[in-house]
Write an enzyme that holds these catalytic residues in place. Structure first.
Site, short mmCIF file in Angstrom:
data_model
loop_
_atom_site.label_atom_id
_atom_site.label_comp_id
_atom_site.label_asym_id
_atom_site.label_seq_id
_atom_site.Cartn_x
_atom_site.Cartn_y
_atom_site.Cartn_z
N HIS A 63 -7.23 2.65 -1.76
CA HIS A 63 -5.92 1.99 -1.64
C HIS A 63 -4.82 3.03 -1.51
O HIS A 63 -4.89 4.11 -2.11
CB HIS A 63 -5.64 1.11 -2.86
CG HIS A 63 -6.38 -0.18 -2.86
ND1 HIS A 63 -5.99 -1.25 -3.63
CD2 HIS A 63 -7.48 -0.59 -2.18
CE1 HIS A 63 -6.81 -2.26 -3.43
NE2 HIS A 63 -7.73 -1.87 -2.56
N GLU A 65 -1.91 3.21 -2.78
CA GLU A 65 -1.29 3.60 -4.05
C GLU A 65 -2.12 4.65 -4.78
O GLU A 65 -1.59 5.62 -5.31
CB GLU A 65 -1.13 2.38 -4.98
CG GLU A 65 -0.29 1.27 -4.43
CD GLU A 65 -1.08 0.17 -3.73
OE1 GLU A 65 -0.71 -1.01 -3.87
OE2 GLU A 65 -2.07 0.49 -3.04
N CYS A 93 -2.34 -4.57 -6.22
CA CYS A 93 -3.38 -5.36 -6.89
C CYS A 93 -3.45 -4.91 -8.35
O CYS A 93 -2.80 -3.96 -8.76
CB CYS A 93 -4.73 -5.15 -6.19
SG CYS A 93 -5.42 -3.50 -6.44
N CYS A 96 -4.46 -1.20 -8.88
CA CYS A 96 -3.37 -0.26 -8.61
C CYS A 96 -2.27 -0.37 -9.67
O CYS A 96 -1.69 0.64 -10.07
CB CYS A 96 -2.82 -0.49 -7.21
SG CYS A 96 -4.02 -0.01 -5.93
#
Length: 160
Positions: A63, A65, A93, A96
């Site tokens: 991801h 992040e 999410c 994260c």
């Protein structure tokens, strides 16, 4: 906060979100879900940029992040990112969010709401926000249309 300060802050948020959008566009060209993130230090300097690499890494830890936080920690030499802000084109999410909290980032600024994997509660008065994310400032909807349009366009192309 006065009106002039509000406009100045919004302009600043839009500037950094545009940088995150540039990262998201790179992801789209690489057949990754177009999510981008930038981390900004307390003095306003971008210290990390990243985009989704879930497909190329074949792992959910790709991801934007996560990758941005890893880069920022490497650059600063500290896993504690006190005083830093993260700008991300899509609502984070839960994975994260946990990493953002543990990394001690001061604020999340996100673009589009994630109807599938977002908590849907980042900007509301829910137990998640009040009990777990107590010290984390959260602001959503910055360049929301641009962020959402990029995602919609990507998935429309994938379906066709």
């Amino acid at each position: 906060m006065n009106m002039q300060k509000d406009k100045s802050l919004l302009k600043k948020h839009e500037f950094y979100m545009q940088k995150a959008l540039q990262q998201a566009k790179i992801a789209a060209t690489r057949n990754e879900v177009p999510v981008g993130a930038v981390i900004v230090s307390s003095d306003g300097k971008i210290i990390a940029r990243a985009y989704n690499k879930v497909e190329s890494k074949n792992c959910q830890t790709g991801h934007a992040e996560v990758l941005a936080i890893q880069k920022a920690a490497q650059k600063t030499g500290d896993w504690r990112l006190n005083g830093c802000l993260i700008y991300v084109t899509l609502e984070p999410c839960l994975m994260c969010l946990g990493l953002i909290q543990l990394s001690r980032l001061e604020k999340i600024v996100f673009g589009a709401v994630s109807p599938i994997f977002g908590t849907g509660s980042l900007t509301s008065n829910t137990n998640l926000v009040h009990n777990y994310l107590k010290k984390l400032d959260i602001e959503g909807g910055i360049k929301e249309k641009d962020c959402a349009d990029l995602l919609k366009s990507f998935f429309r192309k994938k379906r066709n």
